[in-house]
Design a protein around this motif. Structure first.
Motif, PDB file in Angstrom:
ATOM      1  N   ALA A  82       1.068  -1.069   0.106  1.00 23.35           N
ATOM      2  CA  ALA A  82      -0.081  -0.118   0.016  1.00 23.35           C
ATOM      3  C   ALA A  82       1.057   1.421  -0.006  1.00 23.35           C
ATOM      4  O   ALA A  82       2.052   1.175   0.721  1.00 23.35           O
ATOM      5  CB  ALA A  82      -0.997  -0.091   1.242  1.00 23.35           C
ATOM      6  N   ASP A  83       0.193   2.410  -0.604  1.00 22.21           N
ATOM      7  CA  ASP A  83       0.997   3.546  -0.421  1.00 22.21           C
ATOM      8  C   ASP A  83       0.167   4.515   0.428  1.00 22.21           C
ATOM      9  O   ASP A  83       0.831   5.806   0.339  1.00 22.21           O
ATOM     10  CB  ASP A  83       1.107   4.266  -1.986  1.00 22.21           C
ATOM     11  N   LYS A  84      -0.651   4.228   1.166  1.00 19.19           N
ATOM     12  CA  LYS A  84      -1.127   4.799   2.362  1.00 19.19           C
ATOM     13  C   LYS A  84      -1.121   4.224   3.689  1.00 19.19           C
ATOM     14  O   LYS A  84      -1.477   3.046   3.815  1.00 19.19           O
ATOM     15  CB  LYS A  84      -2.714   5.204   1.701  1.00 19.19           C
ATOM     16  N   ASP A  85      -1.218   4.866   4.761  1.00 18.78           N
ATOM     17  CA  ASP A  85      -1.021   4.493   6.250  1.00 18.78           C
ATOM     18  C   ASP A  85      -2.486   4.036   6.376  1.00 18.78           C
ATOM     19  O   ASP A  85      -3.570   4.374   5.884  1.00 18.78           O
ATOM     20  CB  ASP A  85      -0.563   5.518   7.153  1.00 18.78           C
ATOM     21  N   ILE A  86      -2.436   3.146   7.600  1.00 22.16           N
ATOM     22  CA  ILE A  86      -3.970   2.708   8.169  1.00 22.16           C
ATOM     23  C   ILE A  86      -3.550   2.933   9.802  1.00 22.16           C
ATOM     24  O   ILE A  86      -2.340   2.999  10.044  1.00 22.16           O
ATOM     25  CB  ILE A  86      -4.208   1.156   7.886  1.00 22.16           C
ATOM     26  N   ALA A  87      -4.961   3.004  10.451  1.00 21.07           N
ATOM     27  CA  ALA A  87      -4.801   3.349  11.951  1.00 21.07           C
ATOM     28  C   ALA A  87      -5.871   2.586  12.564  1.00 21.07           C
ATOM     29  O   ALA A  87      -7.020   2.339  11.779  1.00 21.07           O
ATOM     30  CB  ALA A  87      -4.949   4.786  11.973  1.00 21.07           C
ATOM     31  N   LEU A  88      -5.391   2.073  13.790  1.00 22.79           N
ATOM     32  CA  LEU A  88      -6.516   1.387  14.589  1.00 22.79           C
ATOM     33  C   LEU A  88      -6.766   1.827  15.520  1.00 22.79           C
ATOM     34  O   LEU A  88      -6.122   2.273  16.527  1.00 22.79           O
ATOM     35  CB  LEU A  88      -5.917  -0.051  14.638  1.00 22.79           C
ATOM     36  N   LEU A  89      -8.037   2.208  15.856  1.00 22.03           N
ATOM     37  CA  LEU A  89      -8.652   2.854  17.179  1.00 22.03           C
ATOM     38  C   LEU A  89      -9.211   1.998  17.920  1.00 22.03           C
ATOM     39  O   LEU A  89     -10.127   1.151  17.614  1.00 22.03           O
ATOM     40  CB  LEU A  89      -9.852   3.925  16.817  1.00 22.03           C
ATOM     41  N   PHE A  90      -8.941   2.026  19.245  1.00 26.23           N
ATOM     42  CA  PHE A  90      -9.393   1.050  20.246  1.00 26.23           C
ATOM     43  C   PHE A  90     -10.373   2.083  21.151  1.00 26.23           C
ATOM     44  O   PHE A  90      -9.712   2.933  21.829  1.00 26.23           O
ATOM     45  CB  PHE A  90      -8.355   0.459  21.007  1.00 26.23           C
ATOM     46  N   HIS A 119      -6.721   4.266   3.745  1.00 24.96           N
ATOM     47  CA  HIS A 119      -6.606   5.602   2.875  1.00 24.96           C
ATOM     48  C   HIS A 119      -6.232   6.910   3.709  1.00 24.96           C
ATOM     49  O   HIS A 119      -6.969   7.749   3.115  1.00 24.96           O
ATOM     50  CB  HIS A 119      -7.733   5.436   2.011  1.00 24.96           C
ATOM     51  N   LEU A 120      -5.308   6.757   4.625  1.00 22.51           N
ATOM     52  CA  LEU A 120      -5.068   8.253   5.061  1.00 22.51           C
ATOM     53  C   LEU A 120      -4.037   8.853   4.453  1.00 22.51           C
ATOM     54  O   LEU A 120      -3.161   8.241   3.914  1.00 22.51           O
ATOM     55  CB  LEU A 120      -4.410   7.723   6.697  1.00 22.51           C
ATOM     56  N   GLY A 121      -4.333  10.011   4.302  1.00 24.64           N
ATOM     57  CA  GLY A 121      -3.275  11.082   3.397  1.00 24.64           C
ATOM     58  C   GLY A 121      -2.271  11.474   4.326  1.00 24.64           C
ATOM     59  O   GLY A 121      -1.083  11.225   4.413  1.00 24.64           O
ATOM     60  N   ASN A 122      -2.734  12.545   5.420  1.00 22.24           N
ATOM     61  CA  ASN A 122      -1.952  13.061   6.321  1.00 22.24           C
ATOM     62  C   ASN A 122      -2.132  12.249   7.526  1.00 22.24           C
ATOM     63  O   ASN A 122      -3.340  12.714   8.204  1.00 22.24           O
ATOM     64  CB  ASN A 122      -1.892  14.565   6.499  1.00 22.24           C
ATOM     65  N   ALA A 171       2.692   2.630   5.557  1.00 26.30           N
ATOM     66  CA  ALA A 171       2.554   1.956   4.162  1.00 26.30           C
ATOM     67  C   ALA A 171       3.945   1.529   3.987  1.00 26.30           C
ATOM     68  O   ALA A 171       4.996   1.865   4.326  1.00 26.30           O
ATOM     69  CB  ALA A 171       2.198   3.157   3.217  1.00 26.30           C
ATOM     70  N   ARG A 172       3.893   0.159   3.006  1.00 25.79           N
ATOM     71  CA  ARG A 172       5.129  -0.316   2.577  1.00 25.79           C
ATOM     72  C   ARG A 172       6.032  -0.914   3.712  1.00 25.79           C
ATOM     73  O   ARG A 172       7.122  -1.008   3.647  1.00 25.79           O
ATOM     74  CB  ARG A 172       5.834   0.450   1.732  1.00 25.79           C
ATOM     75  N   GLN A 173       5.265  -1.228   4.827  1.00 22.46           N
ATOM     76  CA  GLN A 173       6.084  -1.969   5.959  1.00 22.46           C
ATOM     77  C   GLN A 173       5.321  -3.047   6.406  1.00 22.46           C
ATOM     78  O   GLN A 173       4.016  -3.219   6.382  1.00 22.46           O
ATOM     79  CB  GLN A 173       6.177  -0.822   7.117  1.00 22.46           C
ATOM     80  N   PRO A 174       6.067  -4.058   6.920  1.00 22.64           N
ATOM     81  CA  PRO A 174       5.447  -5.220   7.317  1.00 22.64           C
ATOM     82  C   PRO A 174       4.746  -4.986   8.666  1.00 22.64           C
ATOM     83  O   PRO A 174       5.020  -4.075   9.403  1.00 22.64           O
ATOM     84  CB  PRO A 174       6.889  -6.373   7.837  1.00 22.64           C
ATOM     85  N   LEU A 175       3.513  -5.731   8.570  1.00 21.21           N
ATOM     86  CA  LEU A 175       2.628  -5.239   9.790  1.00 21.21           C
ATOM     87  C   LEU A 175       2.157  -6.638  10.182  1.00 21.21           C
ATOM     88  O   LEU A 175       1.650  -7.559   9.665  1.00 21.21           O
ATOM     89  CB  LEU A 175       1.468  -4.354   9.342  1.00 21.21           C
TER      90      LEU A 175
END
Length: 631
Positions: A496-504, A557-560, A600-604
């Motif tokens: 992916a070229d976009k970050d993701i975030a997990l909210l708890f 699909h987070l930009g900033n 993005a582009r990192q193992p998770l």
């Protein structure tokens, strides 16, 4: 102005007026005398005898006016014929029906009106007898009785006209009937005569004379019995007493008459009795028809009958032998047909009671058989399905889907498929069918179709899948579904070229709501929280309830990343704080939010992201609750 309505017997009135012929007729002095006398008696400006035509009122008699007719729409008399009582209008200027009527506003400036309906002898209102004045007048019971009496005088003349017209019509019809009777009597194709009770000839038409060869004066000098053959003189004697007593109305006998030249004549004699006004027997009407030729034919037929009977007897013996053989063959065929019918009926009973769609389709793709369940499922009568093409019954869209399977079965292959028919497809009630197509032993005979309705099974599977992956209280995805979504997102993140975030998220002070108001209220709080969470996120974000008051959100699909996450968390905290009541109970709803980011582009690793968000949530709670912490 109120235009008078048509009476219910409108057509009857027009018919009677036309038959009397008094519309547009010359003045009648007898009625003019009555109108003049009424004008003097009442000191009225005008007195009118009005007949109501289809579009006008015509004045049979009038005094005080210089016109012979006026439009029906503006007439007072048009209203008079609609009621059974006299119509009295003391001041038309104040009457809503007439205040703006041209006859009131203009010449003759009608102010006062008194009118009575004139009736035919059948009780149909033909018009009226009325008084008109341009001044307001008083009106007493005596005045009304005088008006009724004068109306009766006019009506008696109209009844006299009706009676005279009726008498003329009756006389004309009688004259026509007599003329028709004379023509019929003289030119009838059969012998027609009037005979006295002692069987003397009273009247004889020419046909009787022609049949017997006598002149009319010769027959009048003798009795009917005198021209009867000696063997038939008393043929009708047994019937005459029954006719005279009223037991029968007429009788017919076949007689042999003697012509003037000595020859005999076979006839059918029909006699009926005529009674006078007192009911006493007066004379007979006798009709004589020549049946000599028919009798000769009957005699010829009798002579042929003997020979025919002999020939028939011989032929009957021959036919009996053939019929015995035929009966044996028919009996055998009936037995085979009965056995075949019973077999068909048993098969039909079995197929109609199997909860499956069974059909046979020939090689041209026409239905030759469908069972009862098949017809009911598609909502088409069995008789209407037979002979139809598959594409016409199934519909074009469905046929396009199953056509490859039909092609295979017509090539000798057994095929199975599932197809879903929507409710708005125009075929049956919709649903899912599992169908197996089986070729006939000879593929030129087509194939058999067996379909089972698996709609409920599919619905149950869908329901089980939904329940396995969703929280039953909030309807949100549960832990199992969320973990599958997180695993999939983690696999894609390396590309992916976009970050993701997990909210708890954890609801602050949730235990207090349960302890204070009970678990049912606690469930309502959870529902409100879940709906608020879903309503304030983007469509691509995944929301889930893990357990208890713990919720998670997967942002993609987070930009900033930091800016987008902060904005979303702040919006959620604000949305929770805007909820002041749940089920009418005041609440102060807030949540502690922990955030972990997958770059993005990192193992998770999903477990690592979950642990990071959980730890961040606890940091948020330690910071005072109702806030978020980005780990």
């Amino acid at each position: 102005m109120l235009v008078p309505q048509q009476a219910v017997d409108e057509q009857a009135r027009l018919t009677i007026l036309a038959s009397l012929g008094i519309l547009d007729s010359p003045r009648i002095e007898e009625i003019d005398r009555i109108t003049r006398m009424a004008a003097r008696q009442f000191q009225a400006k005008a007195v009118v005898v009005s007949l109501i035509d289809a579009e006008r009122q015509w004045f049979l008699s009038q005094t005080g006016l210089n016109i012979n007719q006026s439009p029906r729409d503006t007439s007072f008399c048009g209203h008079t014929i609609l009621g059974s009582d006299p119509l009295i209008v003391r001041d038309a200027r104040l009457d809503l029906r007439f205040h703006d009527n041209p006859l009131v506003a203009g010449d003759p400036h009608i102010v006062f009106y008194a009118g009575c309906a004139l009736y035919s002898k059948e009780g149909v209102a033909l018009g009226s007898f009325c008084l008109l004045d341009d001044q307001v007048r008083g009106w007493s019971d005596e005045d009304q009785q005088t008006l009724l009496d004068m109306t009766a005088l006019v009506q008696s003349y109209i009844l006299h006209l009706e009676n005279r017209q009726y008498t003329a019509t009756v006389e004309d019809n009688l004259a026509k009937s007599e003329a028709l009777f004379e023509q019929t009597f003289a030119h009838a194709a059969v012998g027609f005569s009037l005979v006295a009770l002692d069987w003397r000839w009273l009247r004889i038409n020419p046909q009787v004379c022609n049949m017997l060869g006598y002149a009319e004066y010769q027959l009048r000098a003798c009795l009917l019995h005198d021209v009867t053959h000696a063997d038939d003189v008393y043929a009708e004697n047994i019937l005459i007493p029954r006719l005279l007593s009223g037991e029968i109305n007429s009788f017919s006998v076949e007689k042999l008459l003697q012509r003037a030249n000595g020859c005999t004549l076979w006839v059918t004699l029909t006699a009926s009795l005529v009674r006078n006004a007192a009911g006493e027997a007066h004379h007979y009407i006798v009709v004589i028809s020549d049946i000599t030729e028919r009798k000769h034919i009957e005699q010829a037929l009798y002579s042929l009958q003997g020979d025919l009977e002999r020939r028939v007897a011989a032929r009957t013996i021959e036919l009996q032998v053939a019929m015995d053989q035929l009966h044996q063959e028919i009996a055998q065929r009936l037995t085979r047909e009965r056995e075949l019918t019973e077999s068909k009926n048993r098969l039909r009973a079995i197929t109609d009671n199997i909860p499956a769609l069974i059909c046979h389709v020939d090689a041209s793709e026409q239905y030759t058989f469908v069972n009862h369940f098949h017809a009911n499922w598609y909502g088409v009568e069995e008789e209407k399905v037979r002979g139809q093409q598959v594409r016409d019954v199934m519909g074009y869209a469905t046929y396009q889907v199953i056509q490859p399977f039909i092609r295979q079965v017509l090539q000798g292959q057994t095929v199975s498929y599932e197809i879903e028919l929507p409710e708005d497809s125009g075929h049956g009630t919709g649903g899912v069918l599992h169908t197996t197509l089986i070729p006939c032993d000879d593929v030129r005979n087509g194939y058999y179709g067996l379909s089972t309705d698996i709609t409920e099974i599919k619905k149950l599977q869908a329901q089980l899948e939904f329940e396995a992956n969703h929280d039953s209280l909030t309807g949100l995805p549960n832990r199992r579904a969320f973990q599958q979504s997180l695993i999939y997102a983690a696999r894609q993140q390396e590309k992916a070229d976009k970050d993701i975030a997990l909210l708890f998220l954890d609801i602050d002070n949730f235990k207090a709501y349960n302890d204070t108001y009970g678990h049912e209220f606690g469930d309502l709080v959870l529902k409100f929280f879940g709906h608020t969470l879903r309503d304030n996120l983007r469509s691509q974000d995944i929301v889930a309830r893990l357990a208890g008051d713990e919720f998670t959100v997967l942002l993609s699909h987070l930009g900033n990343t930091e800016t987008d996450v902060s904005r979303i968390c702040i919006d959620l905290i604000g949305a929770f704080g805007s909820i002041e009541k749940v089920a009418g109970i005041p609440v102060a709803l807030s949540a502690s939010i922990g955030v972990a980011v997958g770059r993005a582009r990192q193992p998770l690793m999903p477990e690592t992201l979950m642990a990071g968000a959980d730890a961040a949530m606890y940091r948020a709670k330690q910071g005072g609750k109702g806030r978020y912490y980005l780990g």
